[in-house]
Write a protein that holds these residues in place. Structure first.
Motif, PDB file in Angstrom:
ATOM      1  N   ARG A 214       2.173  49.578 -33.266  1.00  0.00           N
ATOM      2  CA  ARG A 214       2.949  48.345 -33.370  1.00  0.00           C
ATOM      3  C   ARG A 214       2.035  47.130 -33.543  1.00  0.00           C
ATOM      4  N   PRO A 216       2.442  42.466 -33.525  1.00  0.00           N
ATOM      5  CA  PRO A 216       3.348  41.326 -33.381  1.00  0.00           C
ATOM      6  C   PRO A 216       3.204  40.286 -34.484  1.00  0.00           C
ATOM      7  N   ALA A 238       3.495  53.242 -23.010  1.00  0.00           N
ATOM      8  CA  ALA A 238       3.760  51.974 -23.683  1.00  0.00           C
ATOM      9  C   ALA A 238       5.252  51.726 -23.881  1.00  0.00           C
ATOM     10  N   GLY A 239       6.067  52.729 -23.628  1.00  0.00           N
ATOM     11  CA  GLY A 239       7.498  52.534 -23.799  1.00  0.00           C
ATOM     12  C   GLY A 239       7.955  53.004 -25.168  1.00  0.00           C
ATOM     13  N   LEU A 241      10.832  53.097 -28.574  1.00  0.00           N
ATOM     14  CA  LEU A 241      11.440  52.208 -29.546  1.00  0.00           C
ATOM     15  C   LEU A 241      12.937  52.428 -29.500  1.00  0.00           C
ATOM     16  N   ALA A 263       0.096  46.619 -28.969  1.00  0.00           N
ATOM     17  CA  ALA A 263       0.832  45.581 -28.247  1.00  0.00           C
ATOM     18  C   ALA A 263       2.313  45.636 -28.601  1.00  0.00           C
ATOM     19  N   GLN A 264       3.106  44.948 -27.800  1.00  0.00           N
ATOM     20  CA  GLN A 264       4.543  44.907 -28.073  1.00  0.00           C
ATOM     21  C   GLN A 264       4.789  44.359 -29.479  1.00  0.00           C
ATOM     22  N   ARG A 266       6.810  43.066 -32.944  1.00  0.00           N
ATOM     23  CA  ARG A 266       7.895  42.137 -33.254  1.00  0.00           C
ATOM     24  C   ARG A 266       9.178  42.919 -33.504  1.00  0.00           C
ATOM     25  N   ALA A 267      10.235  42.552 -32.832  1.00  0.00           N
ATOM     26  CA  ALA A 267      11.494  43.297 -32.925  1.00  0.00           C
ATOM     27  C   ALA A 267      12.108  43.153 -34.312  1.00  0.00           C
ATOM     28  N   SER A 299      10.676  48.148 -34.598  1.00  0.00           N
ATOM     29  CA  SER A 299       9.603  47.194 -34.368  1.00  0.00           C
ATOM     30  C   SER A 299       8.752  47.053 -35.611  1.00  0.00           C
TER      31      SER A 299
END
Length: 458
Positions: A214, A216, A238-239, A241, A263-264, A266-267, A299
């Motif tokens: 991913r 951002p 990390a979780g 999607l 990193a997290q 962008r949705a 993402s």
């Protein structure tokens, strides 16, 4: 056509200066270069899509029929001045890479069809702000107003003359599979919500693992992360999607395990109606006849890596530049059975517009980035000690049961012990041998990957 032949043809229409040098008028260059760029009207649409994606709008939608083509985009973060763009059309066409150049190259493909009018329009909500006839003419524009859901909407409109427009939707959809912006055509979602790597068949079984990197950053520099199907389990803290395509399933899964890295991101939300189908397909699934609604919450990403458990097929690199997939490239042969989809906004392309220039500075930089990610992928695969049975989630494949049954029958017939005991003993041995063989192949595959990225034994 090779470079020498191209240069010879240009010399024939140029002005002679001295040995090894020639000049061309911009008008003549524009006419001549058309022969060495886009080969179809679909590629012209793809160039317009690239130009629009670089402006980073909230949504892009297109309309077409045999009498015209419209591409609209809403609330972009950057803008193009149409008067300056057309006033310096030749310079833009032959100048450095930029959104205006993508528009110019795309329009060249449509100009070849001798359109009657080409309009550039802008709306505030549903109210018209300006309408410009880009290439002259006194006709009055009759344009459909946007729905008014956005603050600013722009459109490039091509109205045909004597020639009719014929566009292959599927060709464009295939190239825009990973476009990070909502893309619609005639009211239907342009791209599928999941994908299959080139050459994959469900009969080959699930993949070893897939990896989603991913990021951002800006939309024009990324791809939409799309799954190849459900997975057996996640191997990351990390979780996940969001969206059903990324879910975990103990049945009908496409990948043994899935990693989400970085990193997290962008949705992104890809929401619309599926393309309409007709004929037998519509009869088998009536919802497809009208295009039923679908949605994927995913993402923005830098790349997707798919690793097969066996080293079969070519190792492919799929580069995505500003939402459009370029011609496939190959990875090192030692990575066979691996497919990587990578966002490459800075990658230089040749005159065809969809083939990378090999050994260019941007290609060399991409090679280093791919090598780093390949090392990370292989490192993740090797971190957790595993076995073939664990990769299968504890489920014994039919091939193991078949090996055990065959060994049991042979053992019951040959061993000098009671029939039932021979059957059980030989059957257990057959299953152990099948499992052992699978474990050896699994470890051999891992060692081959480690050697390919330079992290394993020589």
């Amino acid at each position: 056509m090779d470079l020498e032949e191209l240069l010879q043809r240009e010399v024939e229409v140029g002005t002679y200066d001295s040995t090894g040098a020639f000049t061309l008028s911009l008008g003549e260059a524009r006419r001549k270069l058309q022969n060495f760029q886009l080969t179809s009207l679909e590629q012209a649409v793809l160039k317009l899509i690239q130009g629009v994606v670089r402006l980073e709008p909230l949504a892009v939608w297109m309309e077409s029929n045999e009498r015209g083509f419209v591409i609209s985009w809403a609330d972009p973060t950057a803008r193009v001045d149409p008067a300056q763009f057309v006033g310096e059309f030749e310079k833009v066409l032959l100048g450095p890479d930029c959104p205006e150049k993508d528009f110019a190259i795309g329009l060249m493909g449509f100009l070849d069809k001798e359109p009657a009018q080409v309009w550039w329009a802008e709306w505030s909500g549903a109210q018209p702000v300006s309408t410009i006839n880009l290439f002259g003419g006194l006709a009055q524009a009759e344009l459909r107003a946007p729905p008014g859901a956005h603050a600013r909407t722009f459109a490039l409109v091509v109205q045909t003359g004597k020639q009719k427009l014929q566009l292959d939707r599927q060709m464009i959809a295939t190239r825009t599979l990973f476009c990070p912006i909502l893309l619609l055509w005639n009211g239907r979602l342009m791209c599928e919500l999941s994908w299959n790597p080139p050459g994959h068949r469900s009969s080959r079984g699930p993949y070893w693992a897939d990896f989603y990197f991913r990021q951002p950053g800006s939309l024009a520099r990324g791809i939409a992360l799309k799954p190849i199907g459900t997975c057996l389990r996640w191997i990351t803290s990390a979780g996940g999607l969001e969206g059903s395509g990324f879910s975990i399933s103990t049945e009908d899964y496409s990948v043994h395990r899935r990693y989400v890295l970085g990193a997290q991101g962008r949705a992104l939300v890809l929401k619309g109606r599926r393309p309409q189908l007709s004929g037998l397909s519509a009869w088998m699934s009536p919802g497809n006849a009208v295009g039923f609604p679908v949605e994927l919450r995913t993402s923005l990403g830098e790349s997707i890596w798919i690793v097969d458990g066996a080293q079969k097929g070519r190792a492919l690199l799929l580069c995505v530049k500003h939402g459009v997939m370029l011609d496939p490239c190959t990875l090192p042969r030692q990575l066979g059975g691996t497919v990587a989809v990578v966002a490459t906004p800075d990658l230089e392309v040749d005159l065809s517009q969809f083939s990378p220039i090999l050994n260019s500075p941007s290609w060399q930089e991409l090679g280093q980035r791919v090598k780093r990610q390949a090392s990370e992928v292989v490192s993740k695969l090797a971190q957790e000690p595993t076995s073939a049975l664990k990769e299968l989630g504890g489920n014994w494949p039919w091939s193991w049961a078949g090996a055990g049954l065959l060994a049991g029958v042979v053992g019951a017939s040959l061993l000098p012990i009671p029939w039932f005991g021979g059957f059980l003993l030989s059957g257990a041995g057959g299953i152990w041998a099948a499992k052992r063989n699978a474990d050896v192949k699994f470890q051999s595959r891992l060692r081959a990957l480690q050697q390919a990225v330079g992290s394993g034994p020589d």
